[in-house]
Scaffold this motif. Structure first.
Motif, PDB file in Angstrom:
ATOM      1  N   ASP A  34     -12.185  -2.225  -6.914  1.00 51.38           N
ATOM      2  CA  ASP A  34     -12.302  -1.086  -6.014  1.00 51.38           C
ATOM      3  C   ASP A  34     -10.903  -0.533  -5.766  1.00 51.38           C
ATOM      4  O   ASP A  34     -10.071  -1.198  -5.150  1.00 51.38           O
ATOM      5  CB  ASP A  34     -12.933  -1.523  -4.694  1.00 51.38           C
ATOM      6  N   PRO A  35     -10.586   0.667  -6.257  1.00 52.15           N
ATOM      7  CA  PRO A  35      -9.225   1.194  -6.114  1.00 52.15           C
ATOM      8  C   PRO A  35      -8.896   1.495  -4.660  1.00 52.15           C
ATOM      9  O   PRO A  35      -9.784   1.739  -3.844  1.00 52.15           O
ATOM     10  CB  PRO A  35      -9.254   2.475  -6.949  1.00 52.15           C
ATOM     11  N   VAL A  36      -7.619   1.442  -4.340  1.00 49.14           N
ATOM     12  CA  VAL A  36      -7.175   1.710  -2.975  1.00 49.14           C
ATOM     13  C   VAL A  36      -6.391   3.013  -2.956  1.00 49.14           C
ATOM     14  O   VAL A  36      -5.629   3.314  -3.866  1.00 49.14           O
ATOM     15  CB  VAL A  36      -6.298   0.556  -2.441  1.00 49.14           C
ATOM     16  N   ASP A  37      -6.599   3.782  -1.904  1.00 51.33           N
ATOM     17  CA  ASP A  37      -5.901   5.054  -1.756  1.00 51.33           C
ATOM     18  C   ASP A  37      -4.745   4.942  -0.765  1.00 51.33           C
ATOM     19  O   ASP A  37      -3.788   5.691  -0.830  1.00 51.33           O
ATOM     20  CB  ASP A  37      -6.873   6.147  -1.280  1.00 51.33           C
ATOM     21  N   ASP A  38      -4.881   3.994   0.174  1.00 48.97           N
ATOM     22  CA  ASP A  38      -3.846   3.825   1.179  1.00 48.97           C
ATOM     23  C   ASP A  38      -2.555   3.312   0.534  1.00 48.97           C
ATOM     24  O   ASP A  38      -2.578   2.355  -0.238  1.00 48.97           O
ATOM     25  CB  ASP A  38      -4.332   2.833   2.243  1.00 48.97           C
ATOM     26  N   SER A  39      -1.439   3.947   0.855  1.00 50.66           N
ATOM     27  CA  SER A  39      -0.175   3.571   0.222  1.00 50.66           C
ATOM     28  C   SER A  39       0.219   2.137   0.546  1.00 50.66           C
ATOM     29  O   SER A  39       0.797   1.447  -0.290  1.00 50.66           O
ATOM     30  CB  SER A  39       0.941   4.526   0.652  1.00 50.66           C
ATOM     31  N   ALA A  40      -0.084   1.677   1.760  1.00 48.46           N
ATOM     32  CA  ALA A  40       0.243   0.300   2.131  1.00 48.46           C
ATOM     33  C   ALA A  40      -0.526  -0.687   1.264  1.00 48.46           C
ATOM     34  O   ALA A  40       0.020  -1.692   0.800  1.00 48.46           O
ATOM     35  CB  ALA A  40      -0.066   0.062   3.606  1.00 48.46           C
TER      36      ALA A  40
ATOM     37  N   PHE B 176       0.812  -3.433  -1.342  1.00 51.93           N
ATOM     38  CA  PHE B 176       0.425  -4.832  -1.317  1.00 51.93           C
ATOM     39  C   PHE B 176      -0.023  -5.298  -2.692  1.00 51.93           C
ATOM     40  O   PHE B 176       0.314  -6.406  -3.122  1.00 51.93           O
ATOM     41  CB  PHE B 176      -0.700  -5.078  -0.307  1.00 51.93           C
ATOM     42  N   ASN B 177      -0.802  -4.469  -3.394  1.00 53.82           N
ATOM     43  CA  ASN B 177      -1.252  -4.838  -4.741  1.00 53.82           C
ATOM     44  C   ASN B 177      -0.062  -5.122  -5.653  1.00 53.82           C
ATOM     45  O   ASN B 177      -0.070  -6.068  -6.448  1.00 53.82           O
ATOM     46  CB  ASN B 177      -2.116  -3.730  -5.339  1.00 53.82           C
ATOM     47  N   THR B 178       0.970  -4.299  -5.528  1.00 59.67           N
ATOM     48  CA  THR B 178       2.176  -4.520  -6.324  1.00 59.67           C
ATOM     49  C   THR B 178       2.842  -5.827  -5.930  1.00 59.67           C
ATOM     50  O   THR B 178       3.264  -6.616  -6.791  1.00 59.67           O
ATOM     51  CB  THR B 178       3.163  -3.353  -6.138  1.00 59.67           C
ATOM     52  N   ALA B 179       2.933  -6.078  -4.630  1.00 61.22           N
ATOM     53  CA  ALA B 179       3.540  -7.323  -4.151  1.00 61.22           C
ATOM     54  C   ALA B 179       2.735  -8.532  -4.605  1.00 61.22           C
ATOM     55  O   ALA B 179       3.296  -9.585  -4.944  1.00 61.22           O
ATOM     56  CB  ALA B 179       3.650  -7.298  -2.625  1.00 61.22           C
ATOM     57  N   PHE B 180       1.412  -8.398  -4.626  1.00 62.08           N
ATOM     58  CA  PHE B 180       0.569  -9.518  -5.052  1.00 62.08           C
ATOM     59  C   PHE B 180       0.799  -9.837  -6.528  1.00 62.08           C
ATOM     60  O   PHE B 180       0.753 -11.001  -6.929  1.00 62.08           O
ATOM     61  CB  PHE B 180      -0.904  -9.182  -4.798  1.00 62.08           C
ATOM     62  N   MET B 181       1.049  -8.793  -7.328  1.00 58.00           N
ATOM     63  CA  MET B 181       1.397  -9.040  -8.722  1.00 58.00           C
ATOM     64  C   MET B 181       2.689  -9.853  -8.810  1.00 58.00           C
ATOM     65  O   MET B 181       2.832 -10.732  -9.661  1.00 58.00           O
ATOM     66  CB  MET B 181       1.579  -7.709  -9.465  1.00 58.00           C
ATOM     67  N   GLU B 182       3.639  -9.566  -7.898  1.00 53.80           N
ATOM     68  CA  GLU B 182       4.887 -10.322  -7.870  1.00 53.80           C
ATOM     69  C   GLU B 182       4.623 -11.784  -7.525  1.00 53.80           C
ATOM     70  O   GLU B 182       5.232 -12.691  -8.114  1.00 53.80           O
ATOM     71  CB  GLU B 182       5.846  -9.732  -6.841  1.00 53.80           C
TER      72      GLU B 182
ATOM     73  N   GLY C 299      -6.218  -7.626 -16.468  1.00 51.07           N
ATOM     74  CA  GLY C 299      -5.486  -6.607 -17.193  1.00 51.07           C
ATOM     75  C   GLY C 299      -5.486  -5.267 -16.474  1.00 51.07           C
ATOM     76  O   GLY C 299      -4.480  -4.549 -16.463  1.00 51.07           O
ATOM     77  N   THR C 300      -6.608  -4.941 -15.850  1.00 50.52           N
ATOM     78  CA  THR C 300      -6.709  -3.670 -15.128  1.00 50.52           C
ATOM     79  C   THR C 300      -5.734  -3.616 -13.961  1.00 50.52           C
ATOM     80  O   THR C 300      -4.992  -2.640 -13.792  1.00 50.52           O
ATOM     81  CB  THR C 300      -8.146  -3.449 -14.622  1.00 50.52           C
ATOM     82  N   TRP C 301      -5.723  -4.672 -13.148  1.00 54.15           N
ATOM     83  CA  TRP C 301      -4.820  -4.663 -11.988  1.00 54.15           C
ATOM     84  C   TRP C 301      -3.353  -4.703 -12.420  1.00 54.15           C
ATOM     85  O   TRP C 301      -2.485  -4.076 -11.797  1.00 54.15           O
ATOM     86  CB  TRP C 301      -5.129  -5.828 -11.056  1.00 54.15           C
TER      87      TRP C 301
ATOM     88  N   ALA D  24       1.706  -1.841 -12.932  1.00 60.44           N
ATOM     89  CA  ALA D  24       2.882  -1.645 -13.786  1.00 60.44           C
ATOM     90  C   ALA D  24       3.071  -0.203 -14.235  1.00 60.44           C
ATOM     91  O   ALA D  24       4.192   0.326 -14.211  1.00 60.44           O
ATOM     92  CB  ALA D  24       2.803  -2.558 -15.008  1.00 60.44           C
ATOM     93  N   VAL D  25       1.986   0.427 -14.657  1.00 59.64           N
ATOM     94  CA  VAL D  25       2.122   1.772 -15.236  1.00 59.64           C
ATOM     95  C   VAL D  25       1.215   2.813 -14.587  1.00 59.64           C
ATOM     96  O   VAL D  25       1.068   3.925 -15.091  1.00 59.64           O
ATOM     97  CB  VAL D  25       1.856   1.740 -16.765  1.00 59.64           C
ATOM     98  N   GLY D  26       0.575   2.444 -13.474  1.00 61.30           N
ATOM     99  CA  GLY D  26      -0.266   3.408 -12.773  1.00 61.30           C
ATOM    100  C   GLY D  26      -1.555   3.745 -13.478  1.00 61.30           C
ATOM    101  O   GLY D  26      -2.072   4.859 -13.341  1.00 61.30           O
ATOM    102  N   ALA D  27      -2.105   2.805 -14.231  1.00 60.35           N
ATOM    103  CA  ALA D  27      -3.366   3.047 -14.950  1.00 60.35           C
ATOM    104  C   ALA D  27      -4.495   3.377 -13.963  1.00 60.35           C
ATOM    105  O   ALA D  27      -4.496   2.918 -12.818  1.00 60.35           O
ATOM    106  CB  ALA D  27      -3.738   1.827 -15.782  1.00 60.35           C
ATOM    107  N   ASP D  28      -5.449   4.178 -14.418  1.00 55.45           N
ATOM    108  CA  ASP D  28      -6.578   4.606 -13.602  1.00 55.45           C
ATOM    109  C   ASP D  28      -7.584   3.461 -13.477  1.00 55.45           C
ATOM    110  O   ASP D  28      -8.290   3.124 -14.428  1.00 55.45           O
ATOM    111  CB  ASP D  28      -7.236   5.824 -14.259  1.00 55.45           C
ATOM    112  N   VAL D  29      -7.641   2.864 -12.290  1.00 56.38           N
ATOM    113  CA  VAL D  29      -8.508   1.710 -12.077  1.00 56.38           C
ATOM    114  C   VAL D  29      -9.973   2.070 -12.273  1.00 56.38           C
ATOM    115  O   VAL D  29     -10.738   1.322 -12.885  1.00 56.38           O
ATOM    116  CB  VAL D  29      -8.288   1.111 -10.672  1.00 56.38           C
ATOM    117  N   VAL D  30     -10.390   3.226 -11.750  1.00 53.32           N
ATOM    118  CA  VAL D  30     -11.797   3.619 -11.856  1.00 53.32           C
ATOM    119  C   VAL D  30     -12.210   3.802 -13.309  1.00 53.32           C
ATOM    120  O   VAL D  30     -13.269   3.328 -13.738  1.00 53.32           O
ATOM    121  CB  VAL D  30     -12.068   4.905 -11.052  1.00 53.32           C
ATOM    122  N   ALA D  31     -11.377   4.485 -14.081  1.00 54.34           N
ATOM    123  CA  ALA D  31     -11.708   4.710 -15.491  1.00 54.34           C
ATOM    124  C   ALA D  31     -11.828   3.400 -16.237  1.00 54.34           C
ATOM    125  O   ALA D  31     -12.789   3.191 -17.003  1.00 54.34           O
ATOM    126  CB  ALA D  31     -10.650   5.596 -16.145  1.00 54.34           C
ATOM    127  N   MET D  32     -10.882   2.489 -16.029  1.00 56.26           N
ATOM    128  CA  MET D  32     -10.930   1.201 -16.713  1.00 56.26           C
ATOM    129  C   MET D  32     -12.120   0.372 -16.244  1.00 56.26           C
ATOM    130  O   MET D  32     -12.794  -0.283 -17.039  1.00 56.26           O
ATOM    131  CB  MET D  32      -9.616   0.441 -16.485  1.00 56.26           C
TER     132      MET D  32
END
Length: 229
Positions: free
Chosen positions: A90-96, A100-106, A164-166, A171-179
């Motif tokens: 489920d993609p997130v629109d909120d910038s926070a 967090f998703n980026t931080a979780f990847m870290e 892979g989607t997340w 990393a590159v801003g891939a479209d979560v919904v499309a994938m």
């Protein structure tokens, strides 16, 4: 005990907020304490440093994740499987939340080097793999999937695709919904001839691949269009 749970929850929520602001690499215990009404000393009283806190934080996230993937809507096994994939992706629109998703990847990237991280992350995989495989087995018993379908193989495919989607999204801003909807197509393509599964038209339109007739059901599906999420 209730006070201890409240304190734990407060620290976990503070960790989330601090991650959104600072990311993982630059995050300090003071940053987390600053997100609470407690001191850094109080944080150290409960946790033996950043690694200990993050092991607890991962366990906290896992508790919520386990509840989320086990909360199935009404419907056939394949409808519930599709709904599960859409909840997890489920993609997130909120910038926070995006931060967090980026931080979780870290955090995940630290798993090979931080004691205890990998063990908790494996629980995420194990729970999701079990949920997917069980739904595939139900779909086979229900006659929606062929008897030769391998539940474990499908579960592994779904897990690999989700990871892979997340990763690509962070990393590159891939479209979560499309994938995500391509993965849904994979699951719907496994239907036996004549099997009936409604399509979520809104999700199809979101990825820019809507049919000319938006009320057109998926191949081999019924004419009733529902949102299984």
């Amino acid at each position: 005990m209730s006070q201890e749970r409240d304190t734990r929850t407060a620290f976990m929520e503070a960790t989330y907020r601090a991650l959104c602001t600072h990311g993982y690499a630059d995050l300090t215990m003071q940053d987390i304490a600053d997100e609470t009404d407690k001191s850094k000393a109080a944080l150290h009283y409960h946790f033996d440093g950043k690694d200990d806190l993050f092991r607890e934080f991962l366990a906290y996230l896992h508790e919520g994740f386990a509840e989320t993937i086990a909360d199935h809507p009404e419907g056939t096994p394949v409808e519930r499987l599709v709904a599960l994939v859409r909840r997890v992706l489920d993609p997130v629109d909120d910038s926070a939340d995006q931060q967090f998703n980026t931080a979780f990847m870290e955090i995940k990237a630290q798993a090979p080097y931080r004691e205890g991280y990998r063990e908790v992350l494996r629980r995420f995989d194990a729970d999701l793999r079990t949920e997917v495989a069980d739904l595939v087995r139900e779909a086979i018993e229900n006659g929606q999937y062929d008897e030769e379908t391998d539940p474990e193989e499908i579960a592994e495919h779904v897990l690999t695709y989700i990871h892979g989607t997340w990763t690509r999204a962070a990393a590159v801003g891939a479209d979560v919904v499309a994938m995500r909807e391509h993965l849904v197509d994979d699951l719907l393509d496994l239907l036996v001839d004549g099997a009936s599964v409604p399509v979520d038209v809104d999700a199809t339109e979101d990825r820019g691949l809507a049919a000319a007739d938006p009320d057109e059901p998926h191949e081999n599906s019924s004419e009733d269009v529902v949102d299984p999420r």
